[in-house]
Design a protein around this motif. Structure first.
Motif, PDB file in Angstrom:
ATOM      1  N   ALA A 246       0.838  -1.200   0.000  1.00 22.94           N
ATOM      2  CA  ALA A 246       0.000   0.000   0.000  1.00 22.94           C
ATOM      3  C   ALA A 246       0.871   1.247   0.000  1.00 22.94           C
ATOM      4  CB  ALA A 246      -0.909  -0.008   1.215  1.00 22.94           C
ATOM      5  N   VAL A 247       1.963   1.193   0.754  1.00 21.55           N
ATOM      6  CA  VAL A 247       2.860   2.351   0.820  1.00 21.55           C
ATOM      7  C   VAL A 247       3.475   2.590  -0.558  1.00 21.55           C
ATOM      8  CG1 VAL A 247       5.009   3.223   1.841  1.00 21.55           C
ATOM      9  CG2 VAL A 247       3.337   2.041   3.267  1.00 21.55           C
ATOM     10  N   PHE A 248       3.926   1.506  -1.190  1.00 28.08           N
ATOM     11  CA  PHE A 248       4.595   1.692  -2.479  1.00 28.08           C
ATOM     12  C   PHE A 248       3.626   2.144  -3.580  1.00 28.08           C
ATOM     13  CE2 PHE A 248       6.322   0.272  -6.548  1.00 28.08           C
ATOM     14  CZ  PHE A 248       7.455   1.081  -6.550  1.00 28.08           C
ATOM     15  N   ALA A 249       2.363   1.708  -3.450  1.00 25.57           N
ATOM     16  CA  ALA A 249       1.389   2.081  -4.493  1.00 25.57           C
ATOM     17  C   ALA A 249       1.306   3.594  -4.651  1.00 25.57           C
ATOM     18  CB  ALA A 249       0.024   1.515  -4.127  1.00 25.57           C
ATOM     19  N   ASP A 250       1.499   4.346  -3.545  1.00 28.32           N
ATOM     20  CA  ASP A 250       1.440   5.802  -3.642  1.00 28.32           C
ATOM     21  C   ASP A 250       2.768   6.415  -4.068  1.00 28.32           C
ATOM     22  OD1 ASP A 250      -1.240   5.939  -2.754  1.00 28.32           O
ATOM     23  OD2 ASP A 250      -0.539   5.532  -0.713  1.00 28.32           O
ATOM     24  N   VAL A 251       3.814   5.621  -4.009  1.00 26.49           N
ATOM     25  CA  VAL A 251       5.149   6.118  -4.381  1.00 26.49           C
ATOM     26  C   VAL A 251       5.367   5.939  -5.888  1.00 26.49           C
ATOM     27  CG1 VAL A 251       7.622   5.661  -4.078  1.00 26.49           C
ATOM     28  CG2 VAL A 251       6.101   5.618  -2.096  1.00 26.49           C
ATOM     29  N   ALA A 252       4.814   4.854  -6.417  1.00 22.10           N
ATOM     30  CA  ALA A 252       5.091   4.463  -7.809  1.00 22.10           C
ATOM     31  C   ALA A 252       4.862   5.583  -8.840  1.00 22.10           C
ATOM     32  CB  ALA A 252       4.284   3.229  -8.159  1.00 22.10           C
ATOM     33  N   PRO A 253       3.767   6.389  -8.720  1.00 26.50           N
ATOM     34  CA  PRO A 253       3.566   7.416  -9.748  1.00 26.50           C
ATOM     35  C   PRO A 253       4.732   8.392  -9.884  1.00 26.50           C
ATOM     36  CG  PRO A 253       1.594   7.158  -8.422  1.00 26.50           C
ATOM     37  CD  PRO A 253       2.655   6.343  -7.767  1.00 26.50           C
ATOM     38  N   LEU A 254       5.447   8.596  -8.789  1.00 29.45           N
ATOM     39  CA  LEU A 254       6.596   9.510  -8.850  1.00 29.45           C
ATOM     40  C   LEU A 254       7.663   8.987  -9.813  1.00 29.45           C
ATOM     41  CD1 LEU A 254       7.253  10.544  -5.168  1.00 29.45           C
ATOM     42  CD2 LEU A 254       6.719  12.060  -7.046  1.00 29.45           C
ATOM     43  N   LEU A 255       7.721   7.660  -9.919  1.00 32.50           N
ATOM     44  CA  LEU A 255       8.758   7.063 -10.764  1.00 32.50           C
ATOM     45  C   LEU A 255       8.456   7.296 -12.228  1.00 32.50           C
ATOM     46  CD1 LEU A 255       9.157   3.846  -8.668  1.00 32.50           C
ATOM     47  CD2 LEU A 255      10.554   5.896  -8.599  1.00 32.50           C
ATOM     48  N   THR A 256       7.169   7.411 -12.546  1.00 30.04           N
ATOM     49  CA  THR A 256       6.796   7.753 -13.924  1.00 30.04           C
ATOM     50  C   THR A 256       7.347   9.150 -14.213  1.00 30.04           C
ATOM     51  OG1 THR A 256       4.812   6.505 -13.498  1.00 30.04           O
ATOM     52  CG2 THR A 256       4.826   7.800 -15.518  1.00 30.04           C
ATOM     53  N   SER A 257       7.236  10.047 -13.238  1.00 31.54           N
ATOM     54  CA  SER A 257       7.772  11.392 -13.409  1.00 31.54           C
ATOM     55  C   SER A 257       9.275  11.353 -13.644  1.00 31.54           C
ATOM     56  CB  SER A 257       7.514  12.240 -12.168  1.00 31.54           C
ATOM     57  OG  SER A 257       6.148  12.396 -11.979  1.00 31.54           O
ATOM     58  N   LEU A 258       9.923  10.413 -12.985  1.00 30.35           N
ATOM     59  CA  LEU A 258      11.380  10.294 -13.137  1.00 30.35           C
ATOM     60  C   LEU A 258      11.736  10.076 -14.595  1.00 30.35           C
ATOM     61  CD1 LEU A 258      14.130   9.806 -11.545  1.00 30.35           C
ATOM     62  CD2 LEU A 258      13.603   7.407 -11.784  1.00 30.35           C
ATOM     63  N   LEU A 259      11.007   9.142 -15.258  1.00 29.43           N
ATOM     64  CA  LEU A 259      11.302   8.883 -16.670  1.00 29.43           C
ATOM     65  C   LEU A 259      10.739   9.988 -17.555  1.00 29.43           C
ATOM     66  CD1 LEU A 259      11.351   5.099 -17.445  1.00 29.43           C
ATOM     67  CD2 LEU A 259      12.991   6.536 -16.317  1.00 29.43           C
ATOM     68  N   ASP A 260       9.891  10.821 -16.993  1.00 30.70           N
ATOM     69  CA  ASP A 260       9.406  11.974 -17.764  1.00 30.70           C
ATOM     70  C   ASP A 260      10.397  13.132 -17.666  1.00 30.70           C
ATOM     71  OD1 ASP A 260       7.191  10.599 -18.461  1.00 30.70           O
ATOM     72  OD2 ASP A 260       5.788  11.668 -17.171  1.00 30.70           O
ATOM     73  N   GLY A 261      11.481  12.950 -16.924  1.00 26.40           N
ATOM     74  CA  GLY A 261      12.536  13.965 -16.904  1.00 26.40           C
ATOM     75  C   GLY A 261      12.665  14.750 -15.617  1.00 26.40           C
ATOM     76  N   TYR A 262      12.026  14.291 -14.564  1.00 25.52           N
ATOM     77  CA  TYR A 262      12.139  15.013 -13.285  1.00 25.52           C
ATOM     78  C   TYR A 262      13.054  14.263 -12.325  1.00 25.52           C
ATOM     79  CZ  TYR A 262       7.988  17.525 -14.853  1.00 25.52           C
ATOM     80  OH  TYR A 262       7.108  18.285 -15.565  1.00 25.52           O
ATOM     81  N   ASN A 263      13.799  15.049 -11.540  1.00 26.19           N
ATOM     82  CA  ASN A 263      14.551  14.424 -10.443  1.00 26.19           C
ATOM     83  C   ASN A 263      13.566  14.108  -9.332  1.00 26.19           C
ATOM     84  OD1 ASN A 263      17.037  14.450 -11.560  1.00 26.19           O
ATOM     85  ND2 ASN A 263      17.665  16.387 -10.646  1.00 26.19           N
ATOM     86  N   VAL A 264      13.797  12.975  -8.700  1.00 28.66           N
ATOM     87  CA  VAL A 264      12.860  12.545  -7.655  1.00 28.66           C
ATOM     88  C   VAL A 264      13.655  12.139  -6.418  1.00 28.66           C
ATOM     89  CG1 VAL A 264      11.147  10.777  -7.035  1.00 28.66           C
ATOM     90  CG2 VAL A 264      11.146  11.737  -9.343  1.00 28.66           C
ATOM     91  N   CYS A 265      13.119  12.512  -5.272  1.00 33.74           N
ATOM     92  CA  CYS A 265      13.745  12.076  -4.019  1.00 33.74           C
ATOM     93  C   CYS A 265      12.673  11.513  -3.087  1.00 33.74           C
ATOM     94  CB  CYS A 265      14.451  13.257  -3.365  1.00 33.74           C
ATOM     95  SG  CYS A 265      15.211  12.833  -1.795  1.00 33.74           S
ATOM     96  N   ILE A 266      12.959  10.361  -2.541  1.00 31.60           N
ATOM     97  CA  ILE A 266      12.027   9.773  -1.567  1.00 31.60           C
ATOM     98  C   ILE A 266      12.834   9.555  -0.291  1.00 31.60           C
ATOM     99  CG2 ILE A 266      10.523   7.805  -1.056  1.00 31.60           C
ATOM    100  CD1 ILE A 266      10.476   7.386  -4.205  1.00 31.60           C
ATOM    101  N   MET A 267      12.426  10.212   0.781  1.00 31.13           N
ATOM    102  CA  MET A 267      13.196  10.056   2.020  1.00 31.13           C
ATOM    103  C   MET A 267      12.301   9.657   3.193  1.00 31.13           C
ATOM    104  SD  MET A 267      14.070  13.911   3.292  1.00 31.13           S
ATOM    105  CE  MET A 267      15.147  14.339   1.960  1.00 31.13           C
ATOM    106  N   ALA A 268      12.873   8.849   4.056  1.00 27.59           N
ATOM    107  CA  ALA A 268      12.138   8.458   5.267  1.00 27.59           C
ATOM    108  C   ALA A 268      12.713   9.252   6.433  1.00 27.59           C
ATOM    109  CB  ALA A 268      12.288   6.975   5.503  1.00 27.59           C
ATOM    110  N   TYR A 269      11.808   9.919   7.121  1.00 24.03           N
ATOM    111  CA  TYR A 269      12.211  10.763   8.247  1.00 24.03           C
ATOM    112  C   TYR A 269      11.489  10.259   9.481  1.00 24.03           C
ATOM    113  CZ  TYR A 269      12.920  15.026  11.024  1.00 24.03           C
ATOM    114  OH  TYR A 269      13.283  15.924  11.995  1.00 24.03           O
ATOM    115  N   GLY A 270      12.176  10.259  10.588  1.00 26.65           N
ATOM    116  CA  GLY A 270      11.500   9.847  11.821  1.00 26.65           C
ATOM    117  C   GLY A 270      12.504   9.540  12.903  1.00 26.65           C
ATOM    118  N   GLN A 271      11.966   9.293  14.042  1.00 31.17           N
ATOM    119  CA  GLN A 271      12.835   9.046  15.193  1.00 31.17           C
ATOM    120  C   GLN A 271      13.429   7.640  15.123  1.00 31.17           C
ATOM    121  OE1 GLN A 271      10.026   7.643  18.081  1.00 31.17           O
ATOM    122  NE2 GLN A 271      11.940   7.174  19.194  1.00 31.17           N
ATOM    123  N   THR A 272      14.425   7.395  15.874  1.00 34.34           N
ATOM    124  CA  THR A 272      15.031   6.058  15.958  1.00 34.34           C
ATOM    125  C   THR A 272      13.954   4.995  16.241  1.00 34.34           C
ATOM    126  OG1 THR A 272      17.094   6.928  16.757  1.00 34.34           O
ATOM    127  CG2 THR A 272      16.642   4.670  17.323  1.00 34.34           C
ATOM    128  N   GLY A 273      13.990   3.960  15.456  1.00 32.10           N
ATOM    129  CA  GLY A 273      13.070   2.851  15.702  1.00 32.10           C
ATOM    130  C   GLY A 273      11.649   3.084  15.206  1.00 32.10           C
TER     131      GLY A 273
END
Ligand SMILES: Nc1ncnc2c1ncn2[C@@H]1O[C@H](COP(=O)(O)OP(=O)(O)OP(=O)(O)O)[C@@H](O)[C@H]1O
Length: 591
Positions: A246-273
């Protein structure tokens, strides 16, 4: 005569004697005749004997000849018998042959008739097929034409899709913030003996909830304060029950943008653990950091995104895109190349520096880039890098990542002359398809960057040299940040305290960068930390950033969770402006 007329006996005797004498004389005469005849006969006999003597020789000779002839006759007749037998056999053979020939002839005639029939049937079929072929050809021609039209429509729709897709992504914001609340885990409820039962229960209490797909509710029940319910809105909120899928399903569209010529960054932010590494990479066991494709449902964003990138590339013309990987960690504000190898081919982290190029891009000179052909090769490389990543136990959990992990996929797209494609899709060369594809993918860059050459490359070599001229590079940066934390919570001292201090400083620099972008300040302080400097091309106006906030649900981590949610809220306030595609093709050497 006797007187008285009677014939005397003497007369009779005389008469008789005379008769006898006459007879005798006649006999003697006869004897003489016979003797003469006998002499003659003797003569003749002698003569005959002579003759017989001569004839006997002749007879002997004749006998010999006769014998010979008889022998000859015998051998001739045996030969004749043999010849006769042979003739008989020959006759029989001839008869058989004749019968066979007749049979053969009958067969031949039969076969001939059959063949003739078959030929006629075949000819009829061919005629029918020819007619059908002509019909098919007509249909094919019609289909070809409609295919051409469909292709043209497809290209138009594809363009529209891209525009719509990018508008959608832009509408959602170029900086998107998702929030994932992980489930309660055993280590959330592990406390020392000093903690009373009451506190134990209180601290283990679940305080962060996903009330819907976009809202997090936090029950702030601090000692000495009244209970406050705080809500935070994000582009997407995942409850503890939601899967990696489910998490990846919302991330995948960004990858289409990547091949459309955009730089993409996906980062995980949060506390330890809080589940950053789990979200980005997947679960990792105590002593093995290996990313296993066997445990597919559990795989995190990094392996899934790579798989998706290769899937998207497979839909492009072969050879038009290639992927290079670099793996670095930012530890204590230093960049370490986790794919650098020593002379024996062993990987070991080598310190690198980040610079800003003339074009204003961030670059890490001498950074190791490995070309990968598929997701598996990629995972193997990332695995090698992960072995070197700095991890220490903290009070929260035993395998706390003490560095920011940045995995970068650089996708190079060959850019070729746009006017070198034929008007039809059919019969075009792969390179022509490629240029058409590229023109559809990067129409603006190809025009802006004057990639449309004045004339069609007239020879393959010329075309090749044209092909070598331009490359378009886009970056996908996948970041597993080190845990943001209050020093008290991580329970660290000494070297680890210094680490924590660097981590917090770099995360604060990241927050400042996002804040400066939000306020549209002329100066964005990318260079305040190596982390933001390294990520410069993927965060900011010309790129798409997805921040995956990871939240621990229990009361124990309330302060850290509120801090993370605050970071996310600040990042989300970044003005949603139009993103520009990367429009500067770079030489393949500049890495
Ligand atoms: N959504 C989840 N479902 C199940 N287990 C999870 C989930 N999120 C995290 N975990 C588990 O929680 C533990 C800590 O998670 P993880 O290592 O991902 O945290 P982290 O935020 O990367 O920590 P650090 O910053 O210290 O490295 C791991 O054992 C992980 O498997």
């Amino acid at each position: 005569m006797r007187p008285g007329g009677g014939i005397s006996p003497s007369f009779v005797a005389q008469q008789r004697i005379r008769q006898l004498e006459q007879k005798l004389r006649a006999k003697e005469e006869r004897i003489v005749v016979l003797e003469t005849e006998n002499a003659l006969l003797h003569l003749k006999l002698a003569e005959f004997r002579g003759l017989i003597g001569r004839d006997t020789n002749e007879v002997a000779q004749l006998n010999f000849v006769h014998d010979k002839q008889q022998n000859l006759c015998r051998s001739t007749s045996s030969i004749i018998i043999q010849v006769y037998g042979a003739i008989q056999r020959l006759k029989r053979d001839l008869k058989n042959l004749h019968a066979f020939a007749l049979e053969l002839s009958r067969d031949f005639q039969h076969q001939y008739k059959n063949s003739l029939y078959q030929v006629l049937t075949a000819v009829q079929k061919i005629q029918l097929q020819n007619e059908a072929l002509q019909t098919f050809q007509t249909k094919a021609f019609d289909l070809k034409q409609s295919l051409q039209e469909v292709n043209e429509r497809y290209q138009q729709e594809k363009q529209k899709r891209k525009i719509l897709h990018n508008s959608l992504i832009e509408l959602r914001g170029n900086i998107r913030v998702h929030c994932r609340i992980r489930p309660l885990l055993p280590f959330d409820t592990a406390f020392g003996h000093s903690v009373s039962q009451d506190w134990h229960r209180k601290l283990s209490e679940k305080v962060a909830h996903a009330t819907d797909d976009e809202t997090v509710l936090v029950k702030c029940n601090r000692p000495g304060h009244t209970l406050i319910n705080k809500t935070f809105q994000f582009d997407r909120v995942y409850s503890a029950a939601e899967s990696q899928d489910a998490v990846f399903a919302d991330v995948a569209p960004l990858l289409t943008s990547l091949l459309d010529g955009y730089n993409v960054c996906i980062m995980a932010y949060g506390q330890t653990g809080s589940g950053k590494t789990y979200t980005m990479l997947g679960p990792q066991s105590e002593d093995d950091v290996t990313l296993s494709t066997e445990d597919e449902p559990e795989l995190g964003i990094i392996p899934r995104a790579t798989e998706e990138v290769f899937r998207l590339i497979s839909e492009k013309p072969p050879g038009s895109h290639w992927v290079e990987v670099s793996v670095v960690e930012v530890y204590n504000n230093e960049i370490f190349d986790l794919l650098a190898k020593d002379s024996c081919g062993r990987v070991f982290g080598v310190k690198r520096d980040v610079i800003t190029t003339k074009e204003g891009k961030s670059d890490v000179p001498l950074l190791t880039y490995e070309t990968v052909e598929n997701a598996l090769e990629f995972l193997q490389l990332v695995d090698k890098g992960l072995q070197l990543r700095v991890k220490h136990p903290t009070l929260v959990h035993a395998h706390s990542s003490r560095s920011h992990l940045v995995v970068t996929l650089t996708i190079t797209t060959k850019a070729v002359s746009a006017d070198s494609f034929a008007p039809l899709w059919t019969d075009e060369q792969p390179s022509q398809k490629l240029s058409k594809e590229l023109f559809c993918t990067f129409p603006q860059q190809m025009k802006d960057d004057k990639l449309i050459f004045p004339s069609r490359a007239s020879s393959p070599a010329q075309f090749e040299s044209v092909e070598k001229l331009k490359h378009i590079k886009t970056k996908l940066q996948l970041v597993d940040l080190a845990g943001s934390e209050c020093v008290g919570m991580s329970g660290v001292t000494g070297v680890a305290l210094r680490e924590t201090s660097f981590i917090n400083r770099s995360l604060s620099a990241l927050s400042d960068v996002l804040g400066a972008i939000a306020e549209q300040r002329s100066h964005i302080p990318y260079r305040n930390s190596k982390l933001t400097h390294l990520l410069q091309d993927s965060i900011g106006g010309n790129a798409k950033l997805l921040v995956m906030l990871c939240i621990s649900p229990c009361q124990k981590y309330l302060a850290e969770s509120l801090q993370s949610l605050g970071f996310g809220t600040r990042a989300r306030q970044v003005q949603r402006g139009q993103v520009k595609k990367r429009n500067l093709p770079v030489s393949s050497k500049s890495k």
